[in-house]
Design an enzyme around this catalytic site. Structure first.
Site, short mmCIF file in Angstrom:
data_model
loop_
_atom_site.label_atom_id
_atom_site.label_comp_id
_atom_site.label_asym_id
_atom_site.label_seq_id
_atom_site.Cartn_x
_atom_site.Cartn_y
_atom_site.Cartn_z
N SER A 204 -30.41 -28.54 -11.47
CA SER A 204 -29.07 -28.38 -10.39
C SER A 204 -29.64 -27.31 -9.41
O SER A 204 -30.52 -27.32 -8.86
CB SER A 204 -27.69 -28.00 -11.23
OG SER A 204 -26.72 -27.94 -10.37
N HIS B 49 -23.70 -35.06 -14.66
CA HIS B 49 -24.66 -34.04 -13.83
C HIS B 49 -25.33 -33.17 -15.05
O HIS B 49 -24.85 -32.72 -15.91
CB HIS B 49 -23.73 -33.08 -12.95
CG HIS B 49 -24.81 -32.18 -12.33
ND1 HIS B 49 -25.77 -32.17 -11.64
CD2 HIS B 49 -24.51 -30.61 -12.17
CE1 HIS B 49 -26.28 -31.15 -10.97
NE2 HIS B 49 -25.26 -30.16 -11.57
N GLU C 298 -24.18 -39.11 -9.90
CA GLU C 298 -24.14 -37.81 -9.48
C GLU C 298 -23.62 -37.62 -8.08
O GLU C 298 -24.18 -38.36 -7.40
CB GLU C 298 -25.45 -36.86 -9.88
CG GLU C 298 -25.74 -36.82 -10.98
CD GLU C 298 -26.86 -35.61 -11.48
OE1 GLU C 298 -26.55 -34.58 -11.20
OE2 GLU C 298 -27.87 -36.28 -11.67
#
Length: 325
Positions: free
Chosen positions: A157, A283, A253
């Protein structure tokens, strides 16, 4: 009535857990407070996490980091792991079980920094700390000074964003590059799209949220067009020097399409790239190895990718990959 595949059902349970956290955070006035609430509880599903590494804490000056050493380790072969959390949240603790798993599955010591977080420490504090962690892992091991035989850089991320940005930063400094890069649901383009990507089933982000995050992360220091913020905005002469890269994301996502586009951009420039899109997962699904069997398989894929990467000589910058997947 058709029976739902067990993996899809398990993913739905995890997604519902995340959606519930975000719903409970909606009443919080400050975005960083809400994001820290969600991140601190993101993986708290009730599953028991497995740990098997010895750890050592290191002071880097502006932040601390931890070495994770698996029982069977390849001396001198290191990973630097940059945790996610939206630039405002997360820590080595929130990602401890994943970092530990990566160390055990790859047989490599992993160094993970607790980098400084925005908004208290805006850009480029987190990037500076990531660079310190990388340089430390190049010249040290868990036991002290050691010239690393190889160093891979990876993160999830926002941590993936910092990893890709760090490669760009190192290229601009003519510094030694990591031997491999792994982006796990990595954010590579901070420039918000006009709409949610088609087929997205991801409560963690949307265009308006991304704009709010950018304002608090950057605080006027630079803009989302800066390649150190949006690595996808880097010029071709920078991107062509990227090390062999593996990119993993979920089909559901918010950032799926930007990861696909980034992989394509690297591929067109001759960089060795492996892109894998995993169906219908949340995610940063890697954080759920006990709940989602795909998480473990994704880590296996990363380990296999690293095994196929030849380390660059210390006195030579990582060059363009000779072959694409």
């Amino acid at each position: 009535m058709p029976t739902q595949h067990p993996s899809v059902a398990q993913a739905r349970i995890v997604k519902d857990h995340i959606t519930g956290l975000i719903a409970r955070s909606d009443d919080m006035d400050e975005l960083p407070v809400a994001m820290r609430y969600v991140m601190d509880k993101y993986t708290l599903t009730g599953a028991e996490r497995e740990l098997g590494c010895a750890t050592t804490t290191i002071d880097l000056g502006t932040c601390a980091g931890e070495w994770f050493v698996p029982p069977q380790v390849k001396p001198g072969h290191h990973i630097v792991y940059i945790h996610g959390g939206g630039w405002f949240a997360g820590s080595v603790d929130t990602h401890r079980h994943l970092i530990d798993l990566l160390a055990r599955m790859t047989g490599r010591a992993v160094f993970a920094p607790n980098y400084r977080l925005a908004p208290e420490h805006p850009f480029p504090a987190s990037l500076d700390d990531a660079r310190r962690a990388y340089l430390h892992a190049c010249s040290h091991g868990p036991a002290g000074s050691l010239e690393a035989a190889s160093v891979a850089l990876m993160g999830d991320s926002a941590g993936g964003n910092l990893c890709a940005a760090l490669v760009i930063d190192l290229v601009s400094r003519d510094a030694h590059l990591p031997d491999a890069l792994a982006l796990l649901s990595g954010v590579v383009d901070f420039r918000p799209p006009d709409r949610m990507p088609p087929g997205s089933d991801d409560p963690t982000c949307e265009p308006t949220m991304q704009t709010r995050i950018a304002e608090l992360y950057l605080q006027g220091v630079t803009t989302v067009d800066d390649p150190l913020v949006s690595p996808a905005a880097a010029s071709a002469d920078i991107l062509e020097r990227f090390p062999p890269t593996i990119i993993q994301a979920s089909s559901d996502e918010y950032l799926r399409d930007q990861d696909v586009a980034f992989a394509a951009a690297l591929w067109r420039l001759g960089v060795t790239v492996h892109l894998s899109i995993w169906p219908h997962l949340p995610h940063a699904f890697h954080l759920f190895p006990q709940e989602l069997p795909e998480a473990g398989r994704a880590v296996d894929e990363i380990a296999a990718f690293l095994e196929g990467v030849k380390a660059a000589p210390v006195d030579e910058l990582a060059s363009v990959g000779a072959q694409n997947d």
